[in-house]
Design a protein around this motif. Sequence first.
Motif, PDB file in Angstrom:
ATOM      1  N   ASN A   1     -14.616 -24.174  37.975  1.00 22.76           N
ATOM      2  CA  ASN A   1     -13.775 -23.312  37.136  1.00 22.76           C
ATOM      3  C   ASN A   1     -12.571 -22.799  37.928  1.00 22.76           C
ATOM      4  O   ASN A   1     -11.441 -22.805  37.430  1.00 22.76           O
ATOM      5  N   ALA A   2     -12.845 -22.342  39.152  1.00 21.01           N
ATOM      6  CA  ALA A   2     -11.755 -21.813  39.985  1.00 21.01           C
ATOM      7  C   ALA A   2     -10.666 -22.880  40.158  1.00 21.01           C
ATOM      8  O   ALA A   2      -9.462 -22.607  40.026  1.00 21.01           O
TER       9      ALA A   2
ATOM     10  N   PHE B   1      -8.699 -23.538  36.762  1.00 20.59           N
ATOM     11  CA  PHE B   1      -7.728 -22.548  36.286  1.00 20.59           C
ATOM     12  C   PHE B   1      -6.784 -22.050  37.390  1.00 20.59           C
ATOM     13  O   PHE B   1      -6.221 -20.967  37.280  1.00 20.59           O
TER      14      PHE B   1
ATOM     15  N   GLU C   1      -5.099 -18.221  37.193  1.00 22.61           N
ATOM     16  CA  GLU C   1      -4.494 -17.461  36.082  1.00 22.61           C
ATOM     17  C   GLU C   1      -5.188 -16.126  35.776  1.00 22.61           C
ATOM     18  O   GLU C   1      -4.631 -15.253  35.138  1.00 22.61           O
TER      19      GLU C   1
ATOM     20  N   ILE D   1      -8.422 -13.558  34.359  1.00 18.16           N
ATOM     21  CA  ILE D   1      -8.995 -13.331  33.012  1.00 18.16           C
ATOM     22  C   ILE D   1      -8.797 -11.847  32.665  1.00 18.16           C
ATOM     23  O   ILE D   1      -9.119 -10.954  33.462  1.00 18.16           O
TER      24      ILE D   1
ATOM     25  N   ILE E   1     -16.546 -14.654  28.121  1.00 20.94           N
ATOM     26  CA  ILE E   1     -16.663 -15.959  28.789  1.00 20.94           C
ATOM     27  C   ILE E   1     -18.079 -16.372  29.191  1.00 20.94           C
ATOM     28  O   ILE E   1     -18.335 -17.541  29.431  1.00 20.94           O
TER      29      ILE E   1
ATOM     30  N   SER F   1     -17.849 -20.510  25.033  1.00 21.65           N
ATOM     31  CA  SER F   1     -16.669 -19.639  25.023  1.00 21.65           C
ATOM     32  C   SER F   1     -15.607 -20.220  25.958  1.00 21.65           C
ATOM     33  O   SER F   1     -15.843 -20.406  27.147  1.00 21.65           O
ATOM     34  N   GLN F   2     -14.517 -20.532  25.349  1.00 24.03           N
ATOM     35  CA  GLN F   2     -13.375 -21.012  26.136  1.00 24.03           C
ATOM     36  C   GLN F   2     -12.170 -20.194  25.702  1.00 24.03           C
ATOM     37  O   GLN F   2     -11.945 -19.980  24.519  1.00 24.03           O
ATOM     38  N   LEU F   3     -11.484 -19.724  26.677  1.00 28.20           N
ATOM     39  CA  LEU F   3     -10.337 -18.864  26.340  1.00 28.20           C
ATOM     40  C   LEU F   3      -9.097 -19.731  26.104  1.00 28.20           C
ATOM     41  O   LEU F   3      -9.034 -20.878  26.553  1.00 28.20           O
TER      42      LEU F   3
ATOM     43  N   GLY G   1     -13.363 -27.876  29.511  1.00 28.85           N
ATOM     44  CA  GLY G   1     -14.807 -27.841  29.833  1.00 28.85           C
ATOM     45  C   GLY G   1     -15.628 -27.812  28.565  1.00 28.85           C
ATOM     46  O   GLY G   1     -15.106 -27.963  27.454  1.00 28.85           O
TER      47      GLY G   1
ATOM     48  N   LEU H   1     -19.920 -24.120  28.379  1.00 28.28           N
ATOM     49  CA  LEU H   1     -21.341 -23.793  28.619  1.00 28.28           C
ATOM     50  C   LEU H   1     -21.605 -23.420  30.081  1.00 28.28           C
ATOM     51  O   LEU H   1     -22.660 -22.863  30.400  1.00 28.28           O
ATOM     52  N   GLY H   2     -20.627 -23.749  30.950  1.00 31.69           N
ATOM     53  CA  GLY H   2     -20.827 -23.575  32.399  1.00 31.69           C
ATOM     54  C   GLY H   2     -21.273 -22.176  32.794  1.00 31.69           C
ATOM     55  O   GLY H   2     -22.317 -21.995  33.440  1.00 31.69           O
TER      56      GLY H   2
ATOM     57  N   ALA I   1     -22.379 -19.829  30.902  1.00 33.18           N
ATOM     58  CA  ALA I   1     -23.650 -19.453  30.236  1.00 33.18           C
ATOM     59  C   ALA I   1     -24.827 -19.977  31.054  1.00 33.18           C
ATOM     60  O   ALA I   1     -25.829 -19.269  31.259  1.00 33.18           O
TER      61      ALA I   1
HETATM   62  P1  ADP Z   1     -15.753 -24.250  30.606  1.00 31.58           P
HETATM   63  O1  ADP Z   1     -16.678 -25.389  30.676  1.00 31.58           O
HETATM   64  O2  ADP Z   1     -14.906 -24.219  29.431  1.00 31.58           O
HETATM   65  O3  ADP Z   1     -15.121 -23.927  31.852  1.00 31.58           O
HETATM   66  P2  ADP Z   1     -17.154 -21.917  31.225  1.00 31.58           P
HETATM   67  O4  ADP Z   1     -18.299 -21.209  30.552  1.00 31.58           O
HETATM   68  O5  ADP Z   1     -17.425 -22.362  32.583  1.00 31.58           O
HETATM   69  O6  ADP Z   1     -16.720 -23.077  30.280  1.00 31.58           O
HETATM   70  O7  ADP Z   1     -15.947 -20.945  31.186  1.00 31.58           O
HETATM   71  C1  ADP Z   1     -15.640 -20.274  30.049  1.00 31.58           C
HETATM   72  C2  ADP Z   1     -14.203 -19.851  30.049  1.00 31.58           C
HETATM   73  O8  ADP Z   1     -13.944 -18.848  30.999  1.00 31.58           O
HETATM   74  C3  ADP Z   1     -13.266 -20.926  30.493  1.00 31.58           C
HETATM   75  O9  ADP Z   1     -12.930 -21.766  29.415  1.00 31.58           O
HETATM   76  C4  ADP Z   1     -12.077 -20.109  30.948  1.00 31.58           C
HETATM   77  O10 ADP Z   1     -11.300 -19.743  29.887  1.00 31.58           O
HETATM   78  C5  ADP Z   1     -12.690 -18.899  31.545  1.00 31.58           C
HETATM   79  N1  ADP Z   1     -12.732 -19.031  33.020  1.00 31.58           N
HETATM   80  C6  ADP Z   1     -13.843 -19.367  33.734  1.00 31.58           C
HETATM   81  N2  ADP Z   1     -13.600 -19.339  35.072  1.00 31.58           N
HETATM   82  C7  ADP Z   1     -12.326 -18.978  35.198  1.00 31.58           C
HETATM   83  C8  ADP Z   1     -11.466 -18.789  36.320  1.00 31.58           C
HETATM   84  N3  ADP Z   1     -11.907 -18.928  37.576  1.00 31.58           N
HETATM   85  N4  ADP Z   1     -10.187 -18.413  36.087  1.00 31.58           N
HETATM   86  C9  ADP Z   1      -9.768 -18.257  34.827  1.00 31.58           C
HETATM   87  N5  ADP Z   1     -10.523 -18.406  33.728  1.00 31.58           N
HETATM   88  C10 ADP Z   1     -11.778 -18.781  33.897  1.00 31.58           C
END
Ligand code: ADP
Length: 738
Positions: free
Chosen positions: A484-485, A488, A519, A521, A529, A534-536, A547, A550-551, A553
């Motif tokens: 994730n890091a 984003f 970026e 949150i 999240i 949940s995807q922002l 993604g 679900l990561g 979660a």
């Molecule tokens: P995804 O598989 O979409 O990454 P996650 O559950 O891992 O699903 O993350 C959910 C949402 O949280 C991401 O879609 C993103 O919007 C936000 N997010 C997660 N980690 C970060 C991060 N390090 N920086 C910015 N936004 C993040």
Amino acid sequence: MIFFFLALSQNISSQHIDNNRDKVKDSLYDATIQQISEYKYAEAINSASLLINTSKKDSDDINSFYGYNLLSEIYDKINDSVQPIYYSRQALKHALKTGDKSIMAGAYNNLASTLDETGTEIDEALELYTKALEIERSLQDSVFLNPALNIAELYLIKKDYDRMAAYLLEAEFSLKRARDEYDDPQIYLDMLWGDYHFAKGQKIEALKLYDNAFTGIERDSLTYLAVEFYPQFIKRLIENNAPEKANVVYAALLKHIKKSHETSEQHKIFRASVLAQQEELKRMRNENFLKQEIARTSLESRQILNFLFVVILVFLVIFLLSLFRNIKTRQKLINDLQHKNRELEEAKEVAEKSVRDKTRFFSTVSHEIRTPLYGVTGVISLLDDREDKRLSREEMSSLKFSSQHLLGIINDLLDISKLEGQEFILQNRAFDLSHLLREIFSAFEQGETEHNNTFHLDIKEGTPQFVKGDPKRLSQILFNLIGNANKFTYNGDIWISLRAEAIAENWNEIYFEVKDTGEGIDQFSQRKIFQEFSQLETSNTDLKSIGTGLGLAIVTKILKKMDSAIELKSEKGKGSTFGFRLNMKQVSVKEVLRLEKDNNIDLFEKYKDFLKGKRILVIDDNAINLMVTKKVLMGKGIVVTTVKSGEEAVEKVKHNTYDLVLTDINMPAGIDGFETSVRIRKHHPGVPIIALSAAETKELQKKVKEFGLQDLIAKPYNQKELFSKLIASFQKTGKVLA
Ligand code: ADP
């Protein structure tokens, strides 16, 4: 013959003082005598009665005799005509029991004289006197034979003068012989001899004897004899021309009558007072009896009342107890019901929530899956329409992405459902923490080219190298967070750091942190999240950055299982820091040494060529899976035979031999993987069999062991795992030499 009683009593009294009689009885006896002499008859009756009672208790017949004798005397003195006879008879009864002859004689004599007094029982009196006399004669004691005198008097009445004279003589003779001096008997003898001579016509002789008696009576002032004897004496003096003497006697008689009158008045008074006392006693007895009766009845009624009271009380207590118990039981029932209601309501809420969650989850999942699926089917239909069946590079990448994304979603979903189930068990084994971190770090460092990020690994000093835990799940968490890091962050830095926060003897608290300059949150989104899917909204349009949602979660769920939680610090535009703490057990030296050895064994690398030419039978009712597995195995030079059912497989082993069997477990159309294994082993006993299953439940693992299968491979499998397990299985059956 009233004089006789006192004489006898005094005689016996003095006789028995010498015999050292019982002191109490002695004093009662003496008191009675004293009271009689003082005309205190009521007291005398009491004392005599007491003497009788005391004596009867001791079975003392002698004193009982005295007592009754005294009672008889007292009642005689108060002119009772019945009681003296009764008490004299009682006295005789006791006297006979004593066996004492003088007492027996006295008793006969006394009874006879009481009967004689009444003047009606002359014959019986005569008989009794005779018995008394006979006893006294046999005693040959020097005493005055009183019964003889009494018998003589009775014969006078009977006008048998000869017999009278004989008895008088005997009495007179005994009197002369007697040791003691008696006055009264002599007077009485004179009187009776006078009577005798008078009856015989010897009047001079008679008057002389009468005169002797008169002298004795006057000398001793015996009024009771005077009033009895003087009237007859006066009459006979007058008849015989002796008026002077008659006058003298008459004057004496008047004096005696006066005295006797006083005495008899006193008697009357005493008698009246005794009767009154008796009446009073009777009244008191009645009153007492009445009182006792009343007391008894009132006691009885009180007892009845008490009994009723107790019965009512018992019933009341029982009633109250049962009431109390009923209330308690009811209260308990109500409480139980309320508790159950609450539980039901909670269960209902949970069920409703789970239905809501599931509905939401399934609609989200189907939506999420549909998107990449459209990508795949879209590209394939494009391909189908084309003559040359070729795809552009872009289309190819889109197809690859969509299918990978699809697989990613499904893998994550499987993970989530596994994490939610009861069967999910964390490993607890020793592993090299810094090695694991370095491997993850290098995977990202080498793989990353697109976002132009710089990775930093910072393992603080003091962090233990070896710990106990679940390295697979820890990697999963870190892959997600670092992924994730990286996703984003552009042209930025990503720090992976860990430090020991607390070190104890057996365990360490280690803090893991993944920090980026991406970026960030905003506050509001930070809560969302961690929910599934949940995807922002993101400025990021890069396909590779999309993604499953679900990561986080999954991360949250794994950490929860590890008794930990994710911490997030982030600000929009300023990067994010995800951190968590784990309590990890320390590892023993022995475990570290074993770990080092294991790490050197990479089965796949070592024996990858060994698989070449091995014959493997693959059983799967899903044709696509069967094809994929076949292709994968053939890629390693394995000779593969595929069948679509257990029954077919059994047929195959009848005619062929295989080095290993890979069987799907769940095949609804025919026999399942376990049954297939049993039947295969009948023809091919030692063949190693590995199960393939989408499920990886504990129950299934148990069954795998029970049926003697070598291993269980969860679908979808990665190739490295598949080959490692194949080699391990050959190793176990001795087909691979270590
Ligand atoms: P995804 O598989 O979409 O990454 P996650 O559950 O891992 O699903 O993350 C959910 C949402 O949280 C991401 O879609 C993103 O919007 C936000 N997010 C997660 N980690 C970060 C991060 N390090 N920086 C910015 N936004 C993040």
